[in-house]
Design an enzyme around this catalytic site. Structure first.
Site, PDB file in Angstrom:
ATOM      1  N   TYR A   1      29.612  36.232  68.509  1.00 51.76           N
ATOM      2  CA  TYR A   1      30.170  37.593  68.534  1.00 51.76           C
ATOM      3  C   TYR A   1      30.485  38.134  67.147  1.00 51.76           C
ATOM      4  O   TYR A   1      30.987  39.252  67.028  1.00 51.76           O
ATOM      5  CB  TYR A   1      31.382  37.702  69.468  1.00 51.76           C
TER       6      TYR A   1
ATOM      7  N   LYS B   1      39.326  21.686  70.429  1.00 51.14           N
ATOM      8  CA  LYS B   1      38.887  21.740  71.823  1.00 51.14           C
ATOM      9  C   LYS B   1      38.669  20.363  72.456  1.00 51.14           C
ATOM     10  O   LYS B   1      38.845  20.207  73.654  1.00 51.14           O
ATOM     11  CB  LYS B   1      37.609  22.570  71.937  1.00 51.14           C
TER      12      LYS B   1
ATOM     13  N   ASP C   1      34.561  28.513  79.193  1.00 49.82           N
ATOM     14  CA  ASP C   1      33.404  29.064  78.457  1.00 49.82           C
ATOM     15  C   ASP C   1      32.175  29.180  79.362  1.00 49.82           C
ATOM     16  O   ASP C   1      31.474  30.199  79.347  1.00 49.82           O
ATOM     17  CB  ASP C   1      33.053  28.171  77.255  1.00 49.82           C
TER      18      ASP C   1
ATOM     19  N   GLY D   1      28.129  38.400  72.638  1.00 49.35           N
ATOM     20  CA  GLY D   1      29.208  37.421  72.647  1.00 49.35           C
ATOM     21  C   GLY D   1      30.546  37.996  73.067  1.00 49.35           C
ATOM     22  O   GLY D   1      31.404  37.273  73.573  1.00 49.35           O
TER      23      GLY D   1
ATOM     24  N   GLY E   1      21.311  25.205  71.804  1.00 53.29           N
ATOM     25  CA  GLY E   1      22.584  24.583  71.454  1.00 53.29           C
ATOM     26  C   GLY E   1      22.939  23.445  72.397  1.00 53.29           C
ATOM     27  O   GLY E   1      22.495  23.414  73.557  1.00 53.29           O
TER      28      GLY E   1
ATOM     29  N   SER F   1      41.293  36.049  65.416  1.00 55.67           N
ATOM     30  CA  SER F   1      40.964  35.869  66.835  1.00 55.67           C
ATOM     31  C   SER F   1      41.114  37.188  67.614  1.00 55.67           C
ATOM     32  O   SER F   1      42.022  37.976  67.358  1.00 55.67           O
ATOM     33  CB  SER F   1      41.888  34.822  67.449  1.00 55.67           C
ATOM     34  N   LEU F   2      40.208  37.380  68.575  1.00 57.92           N
ATOM     35  CA  LEU F   2      40.276  38.568  69.425  1.00 57.92           C
ATOM     36  C   LEU F   2      41.042  38.283  70.720  1.00 57.92           C
ATOM     37  O   LEU F   2      41.305  39.197  71.506  1.00 57.92           O
ATOM     38  CB  LEU F   2      38.857  39.041  69.764  1.00 57.92           C
TER      39      LEU F   2
HETATM   40  N1  NAP Z   1      31.552  34.441  72.980  1.00 57.22           N
HETATM   41  C1  NAP Z   1      32.376  33.469  73.284  1.00 57.22           C
HETATM   42  O1  NAP Z   1      33.246  33.608  74.167  1.00 57.22           O
HETATM   43  C2  NAP Z   1      32.263  32.151  72.585  1.00 57.22           C
HETATM   44  C3  NAP Z   1      32.959  31.019  73.083  1.00 57.22           C
HETATM   45  C4  NAP Z   1      32.808  29.809  72.416  1.00 57.22           C
HETATM   46  C5  NAP Z   1      32.009  29.736  71.288  1.00 57.22           C
HETATM   47  N2  NAP Z   1      31.378  30.846  70.834  1.00 57.22           N
HETATM   48  C6  NAP Z   1      30.500  30.807  69.654  1.00 57.22           C
HETATM   49  O2  NAP Z   1      29.435  29.914  69.979  1.00 57.22           O
HETATM   50  C7  NAP Z   1      28.959  29.235  68.836  1.00 57.22           C
HETATM   51  C8  NAP Z   1      28.964  27.728  69.101  1.00 57.22           C
HETATM   52  O3  NAP Z   1      30.286  27.297  69.376  1.00 57.22           O
HETATM   53  P1  NAP Z   1      30.601  25.768  69.792  1.00 57.22           P
HETATM   54  O4  NAP Z   1      32.028  25.738  70.121  1.00 57.22           O
HETATM   55  O5  NAP Z   1      29.606  25.261  70.775  1.00 57.22           O
HETATM   56  O6  NAP Z   1      30.362  25.027  68.397  1.00 57.22           O
HETATM   57  P2  NAP Z   1      29.917  23.504  68.141  1.00 57.22           P
HETATM   58  O7  NAP Z   1      30.440  22.607  69.217  1.00 57.22           O
HETATM   59  O8  NAP Z   1      30.248  23.216  66.726  1.00 57.22           O
HETATM   60  O9  NAP Z   1      28.319  23.532  68.289  1.00 57.22           O
HETATM   61  C9  NAP Z   1      27.533  24.248  67.369  1.00 57.22           C
HETATM   62  C10 NAP Z   1      26.102  24.333  67.885  1.00 57.22           C
HETATM   63  O10 NAP Z   1      25.343  25.162  66.993  1.00 57.22           O
HETATM   64  C11 NAP Z   1      24.280  24.407  66.403  1.00 57.22           C
HETATM   65  N3  NAP Z   1      24.104  24.816  65.012  1.00 57.22           N
HETATM   66  C12 NAP Z   1      25.082  25.060  64.097  1.00 57.22           C
HETATM   67  N4  NAP Z   1      24.538  25.444  62.922  1.00 57.22           N
HETATM   68  C13 NAP Z   1      23.181  25.441  63.111  1.00 57.22           C
HETATM   69  C14 NAP Z   1      22.080  25.746  62.273  1.00 57.22           C
HETATM   70  N5  NAP Z   1      22.246  26.137  61.006  1.00 57.22           N
HETATM   71  N6  NAP Z   1      20.834  25.637  62.789  1.00 57.22           N
HETATM   72  C15 NAP Z   1      20.655  25.244  64.071  1.00 57.22           C
HETATM   73  N7  NAP Z   1      21.656  24.938  64.916  1.00 57.22           N
HETATM   74  C16 NAP Z   1      22.915  25.041  64.443  1.00 57.22           C
HETATM   75  C17 NAP Z   1      24.720  22.958  66.543  1.00 57.22           C
HETATM   76  O11 NAP Z   1      23.577  22.127  66.470  1.00 57.22           O
HETATM   77  P3  NAP Z   1      23.734  20.547  66.139  1.00 57.22           P
HETATM   78  O12 NAP Z   1      24.104  19.902  67.445  1.00 57.22           O
HETATM   79  O13 NAP Z   1      22.416  20.157  65.627  1.00 57.22           O
HETATM   80  O14 NAP Z   1      24.837  20.430  65.104  1.00 57.22           O
HETATM   81  C18 NAP Z   1      25.387  22.983  67.921  1.00 57.22           C
HETATM   82  O15 NAP Z   1      24.430  22.998  68.955  1.00 57.22           O
HETATM   83  C19 NAP Z   1      29.889  29.686  67.694  1.00 57.22           C
HETATM   84  O16 NAP Z   1      29.252  30.749  67.037  1.00 57.22           O
HETATM   85  C20 NAP Z   1      31.129  30.192  68.424  1.00 57.22           C
HETATM   86  O17 NAP Z   1      31.831  31.187  67.684  1.00 57.22           O
HETATM   87  C21 NAP Z   1      31.476  32.054  71.455  1.00 57.22           C
END
Ligand code: NAP
Length: 305
Positions: free
Chosen positions: A242, A86, A123, A263, A146, A35-36
């Protein structure tokens, strides 16, 4: 100054400054070793001259309830929550911010003086603040990929500013449900669409702001099925993934001349929102950004060596 290693994260400590008065903040999740957030929050505390420390704790699913009881018992002042807790964490808190309740996801918990735990989600506001700070015009058409926890948070935060929002998700039922909730709550122009290459071109060309809030493009996962010539220099493109910091989407957007945010920009911005909820002070974003860039680079080097 001493370098302290916790779960693979290197924390810089002035050990003599850690005392019985030091305020403790933490992160719970599984995994947390890369984690960062410790780099972000410890930098923020140091910059603010606060006697506080932030530590990552690995908490397995079945231990979540006990972990929250433990955090209450030892009087932590606040904590972040990451995957996979979460949504499950919500049932162990005393109060929920209405938006966190609506989204169904908490990433920040604030402990009050009397030990009351309140859950928030930073977020969405973090992503939108990063766009605002960069000068993106939010009152236009946004395309959001997403419908998971992060995308739902971003959609709700965007809906307060956008003219219209287009949602695209692999599982259409989740995008449809998000559309229904946004329309009911904000009465804006919102629609959902299938994640089909043939349909994406028009959606991308018509969008002013494009945000990947899905896990597509993350290390080891499929990329967004789009092409460079669908993007243009008047657009703003944000990828919340990210790892890697430079995704294929951002690469294509850069080639097309669009303005980009990655990210890490969002990570710092949502971390700054957590810091401000905990402390009531403004976060020193520039130093947090510097710390996260350094940690991210160290992670990439370690991975490639
Ligand atoms: N930069 C930041 O501060 C920050 C903060 C939070 C999260 N994130 C990043 O954001 C991303 C999503 O996080 P989350 O918490 O929203 O996760 P999550 O609740 O598990 O949701 C994942 C999302 O990605 C889609 N997905 C996953 N694999 C896929 C694939 N192979 N093809 C198409 N769609 C796919 C899912 O679609 P389905 O609904 O069809 O499963 C869903 O919409 C992660 O990479 C996480 O590390 C970044």
């Amino acid at each position: 100054m001493r370098i302290f290693e916790a779960c693979g994260i290197y924390l810089e400590f002035n050990s003599s400054a850690v005392s019985g008065k030091t305020q403790v903040y933490c992160l719970i999740g599984d995994p947390v070793d890369h984690s960062l957030s410790p780099a972000i929050q410890n930098t923020a505390f140091r910059s603010a001259g606060m006697d506080a420390v932030y530590v990552p704790f690995r908490v397995r699913r079945k231990e979540l309830k006990d972990a929250i009881r433990g955090l209450r018992a030892i009087g932590v002042r606040g904590f972040n929550v990451t995957t996979p807790h979460k949504s499950h964490v919500m049932r162990h808190l005393d109060k929920l911010d209405p938006t966190a309740r609506e989204i169904g996801s908490v990433n920040t918990v604030v402990a009050s003086e009397n030990g009351m735990l309140t859950g928030y989600n930073t977020d969405g506001i973090g992503a939108v603040k990063a766009l605002q700070d960069a000068g993106a015009p939010l009152n236009k058409t946004a395309l959001l990929f997403g419908a998971g926890g992060a995308s739902r948070a971003i959609a709700h935060a965007l809906a307060r500013h956008s003219k219209s929002i287009r949602l695209v998700n692999r599982t259409q039922s989740k995008a449809r449900e998000l559309e229904r909730r946004l329309r009911r709550k904000y009465r804006i122009d919102v629609s959902h669409h299938a994640l089909l290459r043939t349909r994406l071109r028009n959606l991308i060309e018509e969008a002013d702001i494009i945000i990947n809030g899905s896990a597509m493009g993350m290390d080891g996962r499929a990329d967004l099925p789009i092409e460079e010539n669908w993007l243009n220099r008047d657009q703003w493109v944000m990828d919340i993934v990210y790892r890697p910091p430079e995704t294929r989407l951002l690469n294509l957007a850069g080639l097309a001349g669009a303005r980009t945010l990655n990210g890490l920009d969002m990570l710092v911005s949502q971390g700054a929102c957590s810091f401000e909820l905990w402390t009531g002070r403004a976060a020193v974003i520039a130093e947090m950004r510097h710390a996260v860039a350094r940690e991210s680079l160290a992670f990439a080097h370690a991975k490639n060596s």
